[in-house]
Design an enzyme around this catalytic site. Structure first.
Site, mmCIF file in Angstrom:
data_model
loop_
_atom_site.group_PDB
_atom_site.id
_atom_site.type_symbol
_atom_site.label_atom_id
_atom_site.label_comp_id
_atom_site.label_asym_id
_atom_site.label_seq_id
_atom_site.Cartn_x
_atom_site.Cartn_y
_atom_site.Cartn_z
ATOM 1 C CG ASP A 266 -73.262 86.911 -48.201
ATOM 2 O OD1 ASP A 266 -72.230 87.276 -47.829
ATOM 3 O OD2 ASP A 266 -73.667 85.819 -48.310
ATOM 4 C CE LYS B 184 -69.338 87.900 -49.156
ATOM 5 N NZ LYS B 184 -69.548 86.377 -49.102
HETATM 6 N N1 SAM Z 1 -76.570 86.234 -49.006
HETATM 7 C C1 SAM Z 1 -76.934 85.445 -50.126
HETATM 8 C C2 SAM Z 1 -77.591 84.265 -49.699
HETATM 9 O O1 SAM Z 1 -77.710 83.908 -48.745
HETATM 10 O O2 SAM Z 1 -78.375 83.523 -50.569
HETATM 11 C C3 SAM Z 1 -75.660 84.990 -51.138
HETATM 12 C C4 SAM Z 1 -75.120 86.253 -51.839
HETATM 13 S S1 SAM Z 1 -73.855 85.665 -52.933
HETATM 14 C C5 SAM Z 1 -72.619 85.189 -52.108
HETATM 15 C C6 SAM Z 1 -73.298 87.501 -53.440
HETATM 16 C C7 SAM Z 1 -74.379 88.046 -54.449
HETATM 17 O O3 SAM Z 1 -73.846 89.483 -54.756
HETATM 18 C C8 SAM Z 1 -74.639 87.448 -55.763
HETATM 19 O O4 SAM Z 1 -75.931 87.029 -55.698
HETATM 20 C C9 SAM Z 1 -74.421 88.799 -56.843
HETATM 21 O O5 SAM Z 1 -75.274 88.676 -57.612
HETATM 22 C C10 SAM Z 1 -74.491 90.002 -55.794
HETATM 23 N N2 SAM Z 1 -74.061 91.082 -56.467
HETATM 24 C C11 SAM Z 1 -72.768 91.359 -56.699
HETATM 25 N N3 SAM Z 1 -72.604 92.575 -57.040
HETATM 26 C C12 SAM Z 1 -73.849 93.031 -56.952
HETATM 27 C C13 SAM Z 1 -74.393 94.505 -57.390
HETATM 28 N N4 SAM Z 1 -73.554 95.321 -57.682
HETATM 29 N N5 SAM Z 1 -75.459 94.643 -57.046
HETATM 30 C C14 SAM Z 1 -76.575 93.776 -56.617
HETATM 31 N N6 SAM Z 1 -75.960 92.633 -56.209
HETATM 32 C C15 SAM Z 1 -74.830 92.323 -56.563
#
Ligand code: SAM
Length: 288
Positions: free
Chosen positions: A121, A161
């Protein structure tokens, strides 16, 4: 913005707090599952970009429901850049999914076994520059796909996503190399006003002789008119709206009937923490 006004604005935010999910995103995975039966025969799963952890909560619930009698507990590995509060039965890794060191850590937890399902996600911090946001989102998805090629069993499912921007057909084509069945789905809890959707990629079948490699051959693909897929090369995948379509609409405002609740899992290391602490010390009023 006060929490009660967010409660009024967003029915899924409110329902998540009432039902004990850490984020409203839980409903997106649940509604995709209603359409695709994602968790059937799933015992090992990876949740990429998992914080604050509502998808991991859904995985924990669903995979435990699949467990028969004294079978070993499900294996769930959750990864995020940000620290995440512990969740029972979930192995957590704090790391960047675009880095091979993180991918290697995930692979090592599987000890040669393979996962039945990988979900992602992931979303970058949106800049508002649409081309840039779509590009970064695509790179995140391709990193997730690359990790998936190392740990998903043949026949397994990958859900991620996706931003339905102008270059999305190129991503569909890349996904189709590995999955014969790719569907773009839009759960009811994902706002219509958002270009976000989720690709559900089924029946993992890498090309014959494909060797997964951390030198990601899929990434840094140069997007743009010269690589646009046109005519018969244009890949179009089915689009499915999922979740109860007569249920709550995430773009509508509903009256607040119950008292507002506290978020279930406030951020454990919020990026605005320093600013709040400076405000409490009256720092901003002192600046001339
Ligand atoms: N699915 C999660 C939930 O239900 O709680 C929500 C996810 S949130 C929309 C998107 C997440 O992607 C954020 O916590 C962010 O830290 C993570 N993210 C973005 N880029 C990332 C990367 N390069 N590596 C790991 N995590 C990443």
């Amino acid at each position: 913005m006060g929490k009660s006004s967010k409660d009024k604005r967003d029915i899924y935010y409110r329902l998540a707090k009432e039902q004990g999910w850490r984020a409203r995103s839980a409903f997106k995975l649940l509604q995709i599952d209603e359409e695709f039966d994602l968790f059937k025969d799933v015992h090992k799963a990876v949740d990429l970009c998992a914080a604050p952890g509502s998808w991991s909560q859904v995985l924990t619930k669903k995979l435990n429901e699949n467990r028969v009698n004294d079978a070993s507990p499900p294996k769930i590995v959750a990864v995020d850049l940000q620290a995440m509060a512990p969740l029972e039965g979930v192995i957590q890794i704090q790391g960047d999914i675009t880095k091979s060191s993180t991918a290697e850590q995930i692979i090592s937890y599987f000890e040669g076994e393979l996962a039945d399902l990988v979900v992602c996600d992931g979303a970058p911090d949106v800049t508002g520059l649409h081309d840039m946001d779509e590009y970064i989102q695509a790179q995140l998805l391709l990193s997730a796909l690359n990790i998936t090629t190392h740990i998903l069993r043949p026949g397994g499912t990958f859900v991620a996503k996706i931003f339905r921007g102008k270059d999305v057909t190129l991503l569909y084509a890349q996904l189709k190399v590995f999955f014969p069945v790719v569907t773009c789905s839009k759960p009811r809890s994902s706002r219509n006003s958002s270009i976000e959707a989720f690709v559900v990629c089924q029946n993992y079948a890498p090309p014959e002789g494909y060797t997964p490699t951390m030198a990601n051959p899929l990434m840094d693909f140069s997007y743009g008119p010269e690589n646009e897929l046109l005519g018969t090369n244009r890949v179009i995948v089915p689009f499915v709206a999922c979740g109860d379509l007569s249920g709550f609409d995430s773009d509508k405002t509903y009256p607040l009937e119950k008292e507002s609740l506290d978020p279930l899992q406030p951020p454990i290391s919020a990026p605005y923490k320093t600013a709040i602490s400076l405000k409490q010390q009256n720092f901003y009023n002192k600046v001339p």
